[in-house]
Design a protein around this motif. Structure first.
Motif, short mmCIF file in Angstrom:
data_model
loop_
_atom_site.label_atom_id
_atom_site.label_comp_id
_atom_site.label_asym_id
_atom_site.label_seq_id
_atom_site.Cartn_x
_atom_site.Cartn_y
_atom_site.Cartn_z
N LEU A 3 -12.78 22.67 78.78
CA LEU A 3 -12.62 22.17 77.41
C LEU A 3 -13.72 22.75 76.53
CD1 LEU A 3 -11.10 20.26 75.49
CD2 LEU A 3 -12.71 18.47 76.14
N ASP A 4 -13.35 23.59 75.58
CA ASP A 4 -14.36 24.20 74.73
C ASP A 4 -14.76 23.24 73.61
OD1 ASP A 4 -12.46 24.46 72.59
OD2 ASP A 4 -11.74 26.32 73.47
N ALA B 94 -14.65 23.48 70.50
CA ALA B 94 -13.73 23.37 69.37
C ALA B 94 -12.71 22.26 69.56
CB ALA B 94 -13.02 24.70 69.14
N ARG B 95 -12.45 21.87 70.82
CA ARG B 95 -11.45 20.84 71.09
C ARG B 95 -12.07 19.54 71.60
NH1 ARG B 95 -6.32 22.38 70.83
NH2 ARG B 95 -5.62 20.71 72.21
N GLU B 96 -13.38 19.43 71.58
CA GLU B 96 -14.04 18.20 72.03
C GLU B 96 -13.54 16.99 71.24
OE1 GLU B 96 -16.56 17.10 74.08
OE2 GLU B 96 -16.90 18.94 75.19
N HIS B 97 -13.45 17.16 69.91
CA HIS B 97 -13.04 16.02 69.08
C HIS B 97 -11.61 15.61 69.37
CE1 HIS B 97 -11.36 19.39 66.84
NE2 HIS B 97 -10.60 18.54 66.17
N LEU B 98 -10.76 16.60 69.78
CA LEU B 98 -9.37 16.26 70.10
C LEU B 98 -9.29 15.41 71.35
CD1 LEU B 98 -7.54 19.61 69.33
CD2 LEU B 98 -7.33 17.45 68.09
N ARG C 234 -9.72 14.40 78.03
CA ARG C 234 -10.32 15.72 78.18
C ARG C 234 -9.37 16.68 78.92
NH1 ARG C 234 -15.59 15.88 76.95
NH2 ARG C 234 -15.90 17.77 78.20
N ALA D 158 -6.55 17.60 76.43
CA ALA D 158 -7.01 18.47 75.35
C ALA D 158 -7.26 19.89 75.84
CB ALA D 158 -8.28 17.90 74.72
N ALA D 159 -7.78 20.01 77.06
CA ALA D 159 -8.05 21.34 77.62
C ALA D 159 -6.79 22.11 77.92
CB ALA D 159 -8.89 21.20 78.88
N GLY E 65 -4.08 22.03 75.87
CA GLY E 65 -3.36 22.29 74.63
C GLY E 65 -2.72 21.09 73.97
N GLU F 63 -2.21 17.75 71.70
CA GLU F 63 -2.71 17.18 70.45
C GLU F 63 -2.45 15.68 70.51
OE1 GLU F 63 -4.14 19.09 68.15
OE2 GLU F 63 -3.68 21.01 69.14
#
Length: 612
Positions: A39-40, A42-46, A62, A65-66, A68, A70
């Motif tokens: 999980l990068d 940029a997608r932590e908040h997702l 997590r 989100a990792a 893809g 939403e």
């Protein structure tokens, strides 16, 4: 920081949430890889939004989100369906033309023939068409080439033979995209040809009536991840739609295409195509159909294989797949298709028993070839440690097992590999496997153009070919030159992506049940992978000379059973064996081990590293 499921979640302060830093500080593991968080940033908040908006534990947020997801698409991830993910079949180039021609054949009761590949994807594709025609009171002749004597794809003789038997329409499935000559021969003899395929295509296509292939260069459907059976299923959807529009079903029942999804799921998993988009729905819904045990052949295969639990992705890929493939690998190419097509329980059991026996025979031959190939590869790397391509070859090696051995060589040494069997005349049949970033299929096709190979084709990660022994050194020199930079870059960038860290105490059946909601997992939609930091290795032992079993003990005393498959002679196995009684960072994925009515959680070890 931990969540209620016992997972140790990465914290920004530790550096784990920064994808530029190594997870647990591991820059070079036993497998030669750098560990990195999947999980990068940029997608932590997702991940947080997914968990909060859907009432899910943080660790599941997590994982989703990792991969893809939403916040608004979580339901599709939990329940991938054709209703929400099915593309319009007409988005595939030539689909409407192909469907219209097949509709005409059905309505006019024309003689139809199917030419199919000998692997699982080909067998499932043939069976889909056979069962569809059977529903409509029609039937088709089918031809499956002998893997050992004819090799891959249509030949002039086979196509002309089908025409001579009366076929006015021939469909090639899981092959045909590169078969210019045989298709031209069929055309000249008076048969129309429809190609339903997914292999990489050159700019120039054969002169078939229709070439339905999402990987042809002018196809913009974005469906290049489909297996051939997925293409065939979409073709049958298009055909059914045209028949319905023509009023064909006004007084007869439509076929239940959803009942075919067990076959599509089987092919999708066994052909190792990415579990993205519609493929996830094919597998998720296909497993539901499989559990109904409607297909007599698959039912018999499950009984022979002693499957005593609900079929899973593992069942498809590692139980059913090898057995269906066993016929083709050992000189009986039609057995798998016959098993999947039959509606007779007695015949199904007989075929399943025969495939089981052939699979046992196949494993013994493969083990012998594998040891020879490993020895050749090790000697090559000892002489040239940076060698970008490994080639193992032998006189009289079993042609049907070359791909399996090549896969194992590439898996162990992290290099593209070719495995070649020579006959008495010096003609070689070969199969190759590659690594991410090195397009083997294109390189093989370029070598055919350059006359280094007599024939060949495939896709980025796998290829088949034929050559003369006197061209081997030229082939090796050419491919090494092409691959050197790509392999060096891939080696430098080798990474293992992790979804977080766990302790032995947190590896519970409840956690696995939770994570399974994000499945099915496979190529392109990987199983969650976790690190177990600084766990002591105890009770280590080598099983069958190949596998390593041990137990991980966390600092709080909790224990977790673990196994590293085919690792005894690899760097991973050597590190584990040397670490008895000491702590290691260990990485892998969790699974439920069922034995004598008991369920326990077990870790499949994929990598390990010394704590710094």
């Amino acid at each position: 920081m931990s969540d209620p499921m016992g997972a140790v979640l990465p914290e920004r302060a530790s550096g784990f949430a920064d994808e530029t830093e190594a997870f647990l500080g591991v820059d070079r593991s036993a497998g030669g890889r750098r560990w990195r968080q999947r999980l990068d940033t940029a997608r932590e908040h997702l991940a947080t939004a997914i968990a909060q908006q859907n009432g899910l534990p943080e660790i599941l947020g997590r994982v989703l989100a990792a991969r893809g997801a939403e916040p608004q698409t979580v339901e599709d991830f939990f329940n991938p369906t054709l209703r929400t993910l099915m593309p319009d079949p007409a988005s595939l180039q030539d689909m409407e033309t192909a469907a219209a021609r097949f509709v005409a054949a059905i309505r006019n009761d024309e003689p139809v023939a199917i030419f199919g590949d000998y692997d699982v994807d080909g067998a499932c594709s043939i069976t889909l068409l056979e069962r569809f025609l059977r529903h409509h009171g029609r039937k088709a002749a089918h031809y499956i080439p002998d893997r050992l004597t004819e090799g891959y794809g249509p030949s002039d003789a086979a196509m002309l033979g089908l025409r001579e038997e009366g076929a006015t329409l021939i469909l090639t499935v899981d092959c045909g995209t590169a078969s210019h000559g045989p298709i031209a021969a069929a055309n000249e003899a008076g048969a129309d040809v429809i190609v339903l395929d997914h292999h990489q295509a050159d700019e120039t296509l054969p002169e078939a009536l229709a070439v339905v292939n999402p990987n042809r260069e002018d196809d913009i459907s974005g469906l290049g991840h489909l297996a051939a059976a997925g293409v065939v299923f979409m073709f049958l959807v298009a055909v059914t739609r045209q028949l319905r529009a023509a009023g064909f079903y006004d007084h007869r029942a439509e076929p239940n295409l959803l009942s075919f999804l067990d076959l599509v799921a089987l092919a999708t998993i066994c052909d190792v195509v990415p579990l993205q988009g519609i493929n996830r729905a094919f597998v998720a819904q296909g497993l539901k159909i499989l559990r109904l045990r409607q297909n007599p052949g698959l039912r018999a295969l499950g009984d022979v294989s002693r499957i005593d639990e609900a079929p899973s992705v593992y069942t498809l890929g590692f139980v059913f797949g090898p057995r269906i493939n066993a016929g083709g690998r050992t000189g009986f190419s039609g057995l798998g298709t016959a098993l999947l097509c039959t509606d007779d329980d007695v015949e199904a059991r007989s075929l399943a028993d025969r495939l089981e026996a052939l699979n046992t025979e196949r494993k013994a031959i493969e083990d012998s070839m594998l040891q020879e190939a490993f020895a050749i590869a090790e000697a090559a790397l000892e002489a040239e440690p940076d060698k970008p391509l490994l080639i193992a070859h032998g006189d009289g090696w079993h042609k049907g097992l070359l791909g399996l051995v090549s896969s194992r060589v590439t898996e162990r040494f992290g290099r593209p590999s070719l495995v070649i069997a020579w006959d008495e005349a010096g003609e070689g049949t070969g199969s190759g496997r590659s690594i991410a970033g090195v397009d083997l299929g294109r390189a093989i096709r370029d070598c055919v153009t350059a006359k280094l190979l007599t024939k060949g084709g495939g896709h980025a990660m796998a290829a088949g070919f034929a050559l003369r022994r006197d061209r081997l050194q030229e082939l090796e020199d050419s491919l090494c030159s092409q691959f050197r930079n790509g392999v060096a870059a891939a080696d430098e960038a080798r990474e293992m992506l992790l979804d977080g860290a766990l302790s032995a105490a947190g590896a519970t059946p409840e956690l696995l049940a939770l994570l399974d909601q994000a499945g099915p997992f496979g190529m392109g939609h990987p199983k969650p992978r976790f690190a177990f930091p600084a766990h002591r290795i105890t009770g280590i032992r080598v099983m069958k000379g190949t596998h390593i079993r041990c137990r991980l003990q966390s600092p709080d005393g909790a224990r977790l059973d673990a196994c590293a498959f085919r690792a005894a002679e690899a760097p991973l196995g050597k590190l584990l064996l040397a670490a008895e009684g000491r702590p290691l960072h260990v990485v892998g994925h969790l699974r439920i081990n069922r034995w004598q009515g008991r369920e326990t959680v077990e870790l499949t070890i994929e990598d390990a590293a010394e704590p710094r």
